[in-house]
Design an enzyme around this catalytic site. Structure first.
Site, mmCIF file in Angstrom:
data_model
loop_
_atom_site.group_PDB
_atom_site.id
_atom_site.type_symbol
_atom_site.label_atom_id
_atom_site.label_comp_id
_atom_site.label_asym_id
_atom_site.label_seq_id
_atom_site.Cartn_x
_atom_site.Cartn_y
_atom_site.Cartn_z
ATOM 1 N N ASP A 183 28.249 18.079 67.789
ATOM 2 C CA ASP A 183 29.477 18.088 68.593
ATOM 3 C C ASP A 183 30.732 18.142 67.717
ATOM 4 O OD1 ASP A 183 28.160 17.787 71.130
ATOM 5 O OD2 ASP A 183 27.750 15.729 70.574
ATOM 6 N N ASP A 218 28.819 14.380 75.917
ATOM 7 C CA ASP A 218 27.515 14.980 75.680
ATOM 8 C C ASP A 218 26.490 14.167 76.483
ATOM 9 O OD1 ASP A 218 25.519 16.541 74.486
ATOM 10 O OD2 ASP A 218 25.208 15.029 72.928
ATOM 11 N N ASP A 220 27.918 12.893 69.410
ATOM 12 C CA ASP A 220 27.266 12.224 68.287
ATOM 13 C C ASP A 220 27.911 12.553 66.950
ATOM 14 O OD1 ASP A 220 26.411 14.766 67.715
ATOM 15 O OD2 ASP A 220 24.333 14.437 68.311
#
Length: 817
Positions: free
Chosen positions: A709, A509, A705
């Site tokens: 996600d 991410d 995180d």
């Protein structure tokens, strides 16, 4: 005036003031509970200790030095040591040092104490599927059950303490039996001196207590047979009992043996020394394994010791110290300089610097003020503050880390399945080989054939003990997970570790993983006014704004002169306008400047360059003239570029999947050298991307995180939760990085590779040893070289294989990550 009165007055205040109940040192000048008893003043760390003393003072006034026997005042003892959950007081440092070097002689028959929290569950080291709510023995193999989650005050492993005591009884007896039997080979004919029959009775008298002390091993062997779960204890029990019973029959009824087996004195050969020495060697192996398991918990115990034992609760009636387990959510706690934060919470008043290195790995203390979160176990270096407890007990970050590491150490990697399948068939195969060897020697061997047959069968059973095979994977996993905890890599289970070593694609991410996760002011370009004035105007405008970027601009302009804005007006989608010191100031995008008739001129190119870097850039105009640009962006973490390069060198393909705009994502990817970019992706889209990559043959790890996600973390081969402090996401991922940057992924990758390499080495040692050892023990070398292993040599070889596996696994404690 008497001679006594002429002597100078001395201060007899003791150097150490202790709570006589718990032994903690107490500041007599602090606001602590006190009590006068028979003319003496006693100080306590908490009201609880005071009440215990008041109820039974005689139990806490004096203690006996366990070394010299002198009486010691508990409240002023300068020397104290804690062992097995009990405190011992000493009259001098010499007595304390003597005790700590070798406490066993001074503990006597005192039972071992291992205090565990209520609700503790216990499991078997060899069969983790066995879970009980009380200590005891494993119903499958008979091994002692161990706590699933360690406790800081649990003391040493009682099985380790018990085995050490057994060793000090068994080892001297076995050594004497061994010397008696081997004496004739070095010119010491003990049998001739004592008489052959008494000589055998002496060996029997010495060896029998050894077998009695080794009864836990025989119990484990019996349970393995009853539960149809053959293992190392099956072979050990069969081998040693065979040697002992053969010798006992030879001693009591030598006439049942054929004449060719009887010596000149009418007695057959006996193997009392083999049975005794084998059991001692097995015990040594168990001591090494138990000690190694204790050492693998060092990282966990070091973390648990960070939490203080008490907390200072602030109430309307004042302040008092209470045991940590009595702290409740919502309690107000005072943390003074030099103290550890007791639980997770939020600062209500005061400010300080807190050393959070145990969570983040950063040695520089972090400034904390009202509203900031603090984590239990971190160290308050300066200043005092009052905090509200938000997470206590098992819910604190520290407790969750401890639980995760403990769970990982009990888990089994898929590669362990190979060892398990081999062991399932290995033990019956070894028993069959031992039987075949026995029959072959009995039919084809030289005289006395029965003696040779017994030696060969016992040697096969002992040398083939699969303890090295059983230790190969668990030892590496236990040591590796402990090493990972020290490096900020928390492993949920061994399977995640094994999978991560094989991963070739890493999805990351952007926000919070590659970047800091919050916007900040990155660029200030002034044109016609000073940079301080530009910042000052922007700050005055944003104080009245609710725009998400306002906080970033305010944070980045704190050092600018303060100005006040009036007539504030927010223009949706364009910016803000206000009057500041008689001038009309505007901050916004190109559309706002066009509406106000402000021409950017030469600053247009600068703004476009900033936007191409993925930054949000805004013009600032004064009375219709553009006088500068401010740019805001989510900064790339300082560690990210080097980490990306190192991960590429590890052979990983890096894919970015973010919900951010394509322009911003591509700008960050270009700057970092990311291999592939997927922007404006929803949480479901990230999970779909994981599936697409997996179907293409990639082995995928997802780092995020752990919140938005979570779907992708759960569907990847390995999910990696990024975070710091209380934000560590532990529910959706196989690995959790306490410090939320890519260097943690690099450490995790190197750890996974090191652990799997170590496991493969251990399995090689175990398999190679058994493949070579069993045929030699069966006697295949005898026809050519005249070599037939004795059971004692077989036991030494078996122990060496376990030592090699344990030693190799312990090397992981020093692996560089």
């Amino acid at each position: 005036m008497t001679a006594h009165d002429t002597q100078p007055h001395h201060d007899h205040t003791p150097a150490v003031i202790r709570d006589p109940v718990c032994g903690m040192t107490v500041d007599p000048n602090a606001d602590k509970p006190q009590l006068d008893h028979e003319g003496h003043g006693y100080h306590f760390c908490s009201e609880g200790c005071r009440e215990k003393f008041k109820a039974n003072p005689e139990a806490y006034i004096k203690a006996t030095d366990p070394v010299c026997g002198m009486s010691v005042e508990r409240a002023t003892a300068a020397h104290m040591s804690k062992r097995d959950g009990e405190r011992f007081y000493f009259c001098s440092p010499g007595c304390q040092e003597t005790f700590e070097k070798s406490p066993a002689p001074y503990l006597g028959a005192r039972p071992v104490k291992r205090t565990m929290p209520e609700g503790t569950q216990y499991t078997c080291p060899m069969h983790p599927e066995i879970i009980e709510d009380h200590p005891g023995d494993c119903p499958k193999c008979g091994m002692a059950l161990e706590p699933m989650t360690p406790s800081a005050d649990s003391g040493p492993n009682p099985e380790l303490v018990d085995f050490k005591r057994r060793f000090w009884i068994m080892a001297p007896l076995a050594a004497v039996v061994f010397v008696l039997e081997m004496g004739s080979h070095v010119g010491l004919p003990f049998a001739e001196w004592i008489g052959h029959k008494p000589f055998l009775w002496l060996q029997f008298a010495l060896a029998t207590p050894v077998l009695w002390c080794a009864r836990p091993f025989f119990l484990r062997g019996w349970k393995s047979v009853v539960n149809v779960s053959p293992n190392m204890w099956t072979l050990i029990a069969l081998g040693t009992l065979a040697a002992y019973l053969f010798s006992l029959v030879g001693l009591l009824a030598p006439s049942v043996f054929p004449p060719e087996m009887l010596g000149a004195h009418g007695l057959p050969p006996v193997y009392f020394e083999a049975a005794a020495v084998i059991l001692v060697l097995v015990l040594v192996g168990q001591l090494m394994e138990l000690t190694a398991r204790e050492r693998t918990g060092d990282a966990i115990r070091a973390l648990m010791d960070l939490a203080p034992k008490t907390a200072r609760v602030v109430t309307n009636d004042g302040e008092k110290d209470v045991p940590l387990d009595e702290v409740q959510t919502g309690d107000h706690l005072r943390v003074r300089p030099g103290e550890s934060v007791p639980v997770d919470g939020e600062i209500l008043e005061g400010h300080s610097s807190v050393d959070e290195s145990m969570i983040t790995g950063e040695p520089v203390p972090v400034e904390k003020a009202q509203g900031d979160a603090v984590t239990g176990g971190t160290l308050n270096t300066s200043g005092s503050f009052v905090m509200a407890a938000q997470a206590v007990g098992a819910d604190t970050t520290l407790s969750r880390i401890v639980a995760m590491v403990a769970q990982a150490q009990r888990s089994r990697a898929p590669i362990q399945g190979l060892a398990d399948r081999v062991s399932l068939y290995f033990v019956p195969a070894v028993v069959a080989v031992a039987l075949i060897a026995f029959l072959a020697w009995l039919a084809l061997g030289p005289s006395p054939a029965l003696g040779y047959a017994t030696v060969a069968a016992v040697s096969v059973l002992i040398i083939a003990c699969p303890c090295a095979l059983g230790l190969a994977t668990p030892m590496s996993i236990m040591v590796g997970t402990g090493r990972g905890a020290q490096a900020g890599v928390l492993i949920r289970d061994a399977e995640a570790l094994e999978r991560f070593a094989k991963v070739d694609t890493l999805i990351v991410d952007k926000t919070g993983t590659l970047t800091e996760g919050k916007p900040s002011l990155t660029d200030v370009i002034a044109n016609g006014i000073s940079e301080d004035d530009l910042k000052s105007y922007a700050a005055a405008l944003e104080r009245g704004s609710e725009h998400p970027l306002a906080e970033a601009i305010l944070s980045g302009t704190q050092d600018a002169p303060k100005r006040e804005a009036t007539g504030f007006e927010a223009i949706t989608g364009k910016g803000v306008v206000a009057m500041i010191e008689g001038a009309r100031i505007a901050l916004g995008n190109s559309a706002l400047m066009l509406e106000l008739g402000a021409e950017p001129g030469a600053l247009t190119e600068a703004l476009q360059n900033l936007q191409s870097e993925g930054k949000t850039a805004m013009y600032l105009a004064k009375d219709g003239v553009v006088v500068g640009i401010l740019a805001v962006a989510d900064r790339i973490k300082a560690t990210t570029p080097d980490a990306i390069q190192a991960l590429h060198r590890e052979g990983l393909r890096i894919v970015m999947a973010t919900g951010d705009s394509t322009r911003t994502a591509e700008a960050v990817a270009k700057q970092l050298g990311i291999d592939e970019v997927h922007a404006e992706v929803s949480p479901e889209g990230k999970a779909a991307l994981v599936e697409v990559l997996r179907k293409s043959g990639a082995r995928v790890a997802m780092a995020g995180d752990g919140v938005n996600d979570a779907p992708a973390l759960a569907s990847a081969d390995v999910g990696i939760a990024m975070g710091t402090g209380a934000d560590v996401a532990v529910e959706s991922a196989g690995l959790t990085l306490v410090k939320g940057d890519l260097t943690g992924i690099l450490r995790a990758r190197r750890l996974a590779e090191a652990v799997m390499r170590n496991i493969r080495q251990n399995l090689f040692f175990a398999f190679a040893y058994n493949i070579a050892g069993v045929p030699i023990a069966a006697g295949v070398l005898y026809p050519v070289f005249g070599v037939l292993l004795s059971p004692v040599i077989a036991a030494l070889a078996m122990s060496f294989s376990s030592v090699s596996v344990i030693g190799n696994a312990l090397r992981l404690r020093r692996v560089k990550l």
